[in-house]
Design an enzyme around this catalytic site. Sequence first.
Site, short mmCIF file in Angstrom:
data_model
loop_
_atom_site.label_atom_id
_atom_site.label_comp_id
_atom_site.label_asym_id
_atom_site.label_seq_id
_atom_site.Cartn_x
_atom_site.Cartn_y
_atom_site.Cartn_z
N PHE A 377 28.90 -2.82 5.25
CA PHE A 377 29.25 -2.82 6.67
C PHE A 377 30.75 -2.53 6.80
O PHE A 377 31.58 -3.21 6.20
CB PHE A 377 28.94 -4.18 7.30
CG PHE A 377 27.46 -4.41 7.54
CD1 PHE A 377 26.50 -3.63 6.92
CD2 PHE A 377 27.05 -5.43 8.39
CE1 PHE A 377 25.15 -3.86 7.15
CE2 PHE A 377 25.70 -5.66 8.62
CZ PHE A 377 24.74 -4.88 8.00
N GLU A 378 31.09 -1.54 7.60
CA GLU A 378 32.48 -1.14 7.78
C GLU A 378 32.79 -1.07 9.27
O GLU A 378 31.96 -1.41 10.13
CB GLU A 378 32.73 0.20 7.10
CG GLU A 378 32.46 0.20 5.60
CD GLU A 378 32.70 1.54 4.93
OE1 GLU A 378 33.33 2.42 5.57
OE2 GLU A 378 32.26 1.73 3.78
#
Length: 591
Positions: A377-378
């Site tokens: 997750f970014e």
Amino acid sequence: MLTAAALAASGLTALTSAARAADADLARNGGFESALDGWTCTAGTTVTSPVHSGTAALKATPAGADNARCAQTVSVKPDSQYTLSGYVRGTYVYLGASGTGTTDVSTWAQSAPDWQQLTTTFRTGPSTTKVTIYTHGWYGTGAYHADDISLTGPGGETGQPPAAPGGLKAGSVTSSSVALSWSPVPGATGYAVYRDGTKVSSVTGTSTTVTGLTPSTAYSFQVTAVNNAGESARSATVTATTAQRPDDGGGSSDLPAHALVGYLHASFANGSGYTRMADVPDSWDVIDLAFGEPTSVTSGDIRFERCPVAECPNVESDAEFKAAIKAKQAAGKKVLISIGGQNGQVQLTTAAARDKFVSSVSAIIDEYGLDGLDIDFEGHSLSLNADDTDFKNPKTPVIVNLISAVKTLKAKYGEDFVLTMAPETFFVQLGYQYYGTGKWGGQDPRAGAYLPVIHALRDDLTLLHVQDYNSGSIMGLDNQYHSMGGADFHIAMTDMLLTGFPVAGDANNVFPPLRPDQVAIGMPASTQAGNGHVSPAEVTKALNCLTKKTDCGSYATHGTWPALRGLMTWSINWDRYSNWEFQKNFDAYFG
């Protein structure tokens, strides 16, 4: 004005200055500023928010048949009057005293959404010298908070602290625990256990098992005896070295002792060209399929689309792809679905999104016969609400729902389920300085936002490989800023994970270290793959420093970790584009 004689004659008691001086607050650490020192709790911890005053308060959570009681025994005088008070929050919170020698007392708040003061009084019996004060919740209700607990009245005779314990010895040793025992000390009401100079537990008996230790690591232990007068000097030191992991160093999920992790562009080419699964060299122990992405940011519905022929002319068929995955697994490799990436923003804002995440990720794993999940997750996938200040007890929905979803997947697939994470430094190491919006607001709510996820899942986590690239300068444990471009950055960032660090500088809120077999260093495979690429010589320096304590440069690490799991790179495709430079250096180093 009445004289003293008149007061006596009228039956009233004059409160003299001497009497006032005799009344003191007898509760030890009633504000919980020194963690749980002085208290014995069945299910309690200290938190930095909410607090009534100071910097800490008690948080205790009833569960099952446990009402989360916290208590301490206090020395008092016989036939004397006492006032017990404290501030509480929550539903059905009790404050009381037992062993008074007369009538034991308690008071309670049925519902206290904000801090509410509870007060009660009692008189000790003619021979009472000790009473127990306590707070607890009620069965089946939520967590409660307590702070600033006081017991005022004349102090009792406390005597002298006990003698230091003797006979400390180590018993059975495992890869993560050491059993300790010692001789009893007359007059002691309990014992404190120290590991490497830091207090780690309080017990009432003369034995305990210290857990949560790192395999193949030497530890020193000491014990003190405690009574109402205080704590004794520390015992003589005993040392013990934990055993290797049961798989002889291989670690979680049958990975080799030193593993190479790489992302495979399975759904796009990205300028590096498409690499077929069957063409991935055997050096790669974990292959992350990039990427599964959501149908919308908040849907939780994850889809994995293979690279289209128009973009990847040499793409294999689904049947060939699945067969190649099975062949890799037969050779001992792990193949995971990686969720997220630069373009795949995932926000599980609702329980429905959480459940859809579980079902859709399960469908991908089942269709391709995969070994587990990589969380990548970014961007804006994870951020903390303004009132979410404790990484150990998160309450932001996107955080809580992600943790719940991953635990559900782990439970579904069992112990062999491989779980890895690839957060950016902004979401992990930056948490040493900043966590969420901060006490005064105004900070980026994403700062340190991965910490509660990592912490909640640390017992399920196979590998954490933080992306030591595309990063700004980050402060290390030496309180100096470190920047990409050389071994120093990787050494400092990895040392933080293996040593642990206070979150947002709060010494009472420490993110515990991960095991070295849970950590790999994330690096770009080539200059084209991402900012922060370093030469093979710098990679070797970083590994030498962390595993052998040589080639360390200016940064002094806090340990040596020969069991460091290995390296991760973005990506297998870019490494192939650069004539396998990254892979060859790994093979040369670890053989």
